[in-house]
Enzyme design. Structure first.
Site, PDB file in Angstrom:
ATOM      1  CB  SER A 100      -0.900  -0.005   1.229  1.00  0.00           C
ATOM      2  OG  SER A 100      -0.113   0.204   2.387  1.00  0.00           O
ATOM      3  CE  LYS A 101      -2.886   6.160  -1.991  1.00  0.00           C
ATOM      4  NZ  LYS A 101      -3.876   5.082  -1.783  1.00  0.00           N
ATOM      5  NE  ARG A 102       0.670   0.313   5.822  1.00  0.00           N
ATOM      6  CZ  ARG A 102       1.469  -0.681   6.101  1.00  0.00           C
ATOM      7  NH1 ARG A 102       2.688  -0.453   6.517  1.00  0.00           N
ATOM      8  NH2 ARG A 102       1.043  -1.907   5.970  1.00  0.00           N
ATOM      9  CG  HIS A 103       4.577  -1.181   1.679  1.00  0.00           C
ATOM     10  ND1 HIS A 103       3.246  -1.502   1.782  1.00  0.00           N
ATOM     11  CD2 HIS A 103       5.206  -1.848   2.661  1.00  0.00           C
ATOM     12  CE1 HIS A 103       3.092  -2.360   2.776  1.00  0.00           C
ATOM     13  NE2 HIS A 103       4.262  -2.575   3.329  1.00  0.00           N
ATOM     14  N   GLY A 104       5.831   3.198   0.052  1.00  0.00           N
ATOM     15  CA  GLY A 104       6.584   4.017  -0.891  1.00  0.00           C
ATOM     16  C   GLY A 104       5.912   4.048  -2.245  1.00  0.00           C
TER      17      GLY A 104
END
Length: 479
Positions: free
Chosen positions: A252-256
């Site tokens: 998801s987005k928090r993985h970059g």
RNA sequence: GCUCCCAUCGUCUAGCCCGGUCUAGGACAUCGCCUUUUCACGGCGGUAACAGGGGUUCGAAUCCCCUUGGGAGUACCA
């Protein structure tokens, strides 16, 4: 039977890496079987859907080289291809289901539903709808309420039985009886819900194979029920495992960088992107790692998926990109490089210079963006940095002699570039006149001319470097 | 919690369906060596995995069960 597959994104954001991968698998399967690839926009969630995102996603798909045969921008006989434009169709089938008693109107309030859910949770089971409207005896009352202007949801009557799915990647999957209760297919605001639209569309669009993420595996039981209620043929399913981040959580987005457009902006090669994405969870029958779409059209099949989640890993993507870069023709690479920012110097050079430069540097580049960086660092850098290894070379007793000799030579050059032959003659002189050879010779000359202790072959690098720059470096190092 | 899915090197995976050819193969990364009179090229090689436990079998990475671990779903989201 010709294959018809679809990719059905929601326009609620940019095209995600995971979405791109499922789109790719669908596309490849269509191409491999001579089938049709359909793009359908699932925008029944009005609050989150934005039409800009639809355009952006289609754009990213095209950049990747994933082209659909039918879609909102490419009408076919199965349209419209936006769910928001198919509302009457969904209502028609919903009404049919109500007539047949396979669905019913539900007037339960949020509070009532909430209470049922809490009770179920307390009893340690999945929430199953138990409202009174399930009872056909209340159908007449429901009709009255509707006549009075009240807005009900439409709930599907889930059959009490187990379902079995023969999934192309997961194998046999059994959904036990009572796994899901009666579920809403049309909201009280009149908008139908995903699990329902999806089935109606797949049925009407004559989809033969549903290739999608594993996150839909549990939904499938609901969909199976609806297919059955609609007396529809059931397509084949292939639930592809999910992509995960380094923490093994769903990507998801928090993985970059998880949006395709980010890679596009960084000028990753679309072929490399597809190559890498395809490799995540699928394997080539000949265990090849590098391939293009045409190769895949010949060998892609649904039976080489792995069943477990795959970690999205930039390292390997980098390598794949580099491999595709090396396979490109020099002329195509030059065109790409010249589109990069800060390539004025590069662009001004002769064709021969560009060819030689690209031939030399592509061994060291993984990305198109590496070229300007390498040119800057290796060719245009005028200020040698006194690193420890460089200091060490400068401390050798032979280096100062080499340095002053090279300085004299570089100062006397009148042309714009030194030729390979000239460089060779300088090296010869150092060797003969000073009796320096081997490492002290090469490292000395390298340090004097480049200000680095390592780098590409001198005989290729130096002829690409403007003499003015060479001169500046030598003079600075001589201080 | 409940339901479903999954489990081979650090990572992506081959092999599993149709047990023996697996002292488990490849790739990325990593390390080392060789070559290149220098070097970020190239070549060669090394480290490194069948989650654990039971079964079935002459024989199990492969089949079955349990445990553990991970993931997903559990909405009037998609």
């Amino acid at each position: 039977m010709t294959v018809r597959v679809r990719f059905a994104p929601s326009p609620t954001g940019y095209l995600h890496i995971g979405g791109a991968r499922t789109a790719l698998y669908n596309y490849l399967y269509a191409k491999a079987t001579g089938g049709t690839f359909i793009l359908r926009i699932e925008d029944t969630d009005l609050e989150r859907s934005k039409s800009e995102y639809e355009t952006l996603q289609i754009d990213d798909l095209k950049w990747l080289g994933i082209f659909h045969d039918e879609g909102p921008d490419k009408p076919g006989k199965f349209g419209p291809y936006r769910q928001s434009e198919r509302l009457e169709i969904y209502m028609k089938y919903a009404n049919l289901l109500i007539e047949q008693g396979k669905a019913y109107y539900d007037f339960c309030t949020e509070e009532e539903l909430e209470a049922m859910k809490e009770k179920a949770a307390a009893e340690g089971r999945d929430p199953i709808y138990q409202g009174k409207w399930k009872d056909p005896a209340f159908h007449a009352e429901a009709l009255q309420k509707i006549a009075a202007g009240e807005k009900p949801a439409i709930r599907f009557r889930a059959p009490k039985k187990a379902y079995t799915l023969n999934d192309k990647v997961k194998g046999s999957v059994t959904y036990p009886e009572g796994m899901v209760g009666d579920f809403v297919i049309v909201r009280s605001n009149g908008l139908p819900v995903y699990n329902y639209c999806c089935v109606v569309d797949d049925m009407l669009m004559e989809i033969t194979h549903v290739i999608r993420g594993e996150d839909h595996l549990n939904n499938t039981v609901r969909q199976l029920m609806i297919y059955e209620a609609l007396n529809s043929k059931i397509p084949e399913f292939a639930h592809v495992s999910l992509l995960i981040g380094h923490d093994r959580q769903k990507l998801s987005k928090r993985h970059g960088a998880t949006s395709v457009n980010l890679y596009r902006n960084e000028h990753y090669l679309p072929e490399a992107m597809c190559n890498y994405l395809c490799l995540l969870g699928w394997s080539h029958p000949e265990e090849r790692d590098i391939f293009n779409k045409e190769d895949l059209f010949k060998v892609f099949s649904l039976d080489r998926f792995s069943a477990h989640a795959a970690m999205y890993d930039l390292e390997k993507l980098k390598w794949v990109n580099g491999e595709h870069l090396k396979k490109m023709s020099t002329i195509d690479l030059i065109t790409l490089i010249e589109k990069e920012p800060e390539t004025e110097f590069f662009s001004k050079q002769s064709q021969d210079w560009k060819n030689a430069c690209v031939e030399l540097l592509k061994k060291y580049a993984s990305f198109v963006t590496d070229f300007p960086k390498l040119v800057n660092e290796l060719i245009l850098n005028e200020n040698p940095e006194m690193t420890d290894p460089l200091k060490e070379i400068m401390a050798w007793e032979t280096t100062p002699k080499i340095l002053s000799f090279i300085k004299e030579k570089v100062d006397s050059v009148e042309s714009e570039f030194v030729t390979e032959a000239e460089l060779n003659s300088w090296m010869e002189s150092v060797k003969k006149d000073m009796g320096v050879k081997g490492k002290p010779l090469f490292m000395g000359v390298r340090a004097a001319l480049t200000g680095h202790d390592h780098g590409p072959d001198l005989k290729f690098l130096i002829p690409l470097t403007p003499v003015t720059i060479l001169r500046n470096r030598v003079h600075q190092l001589s201080k």
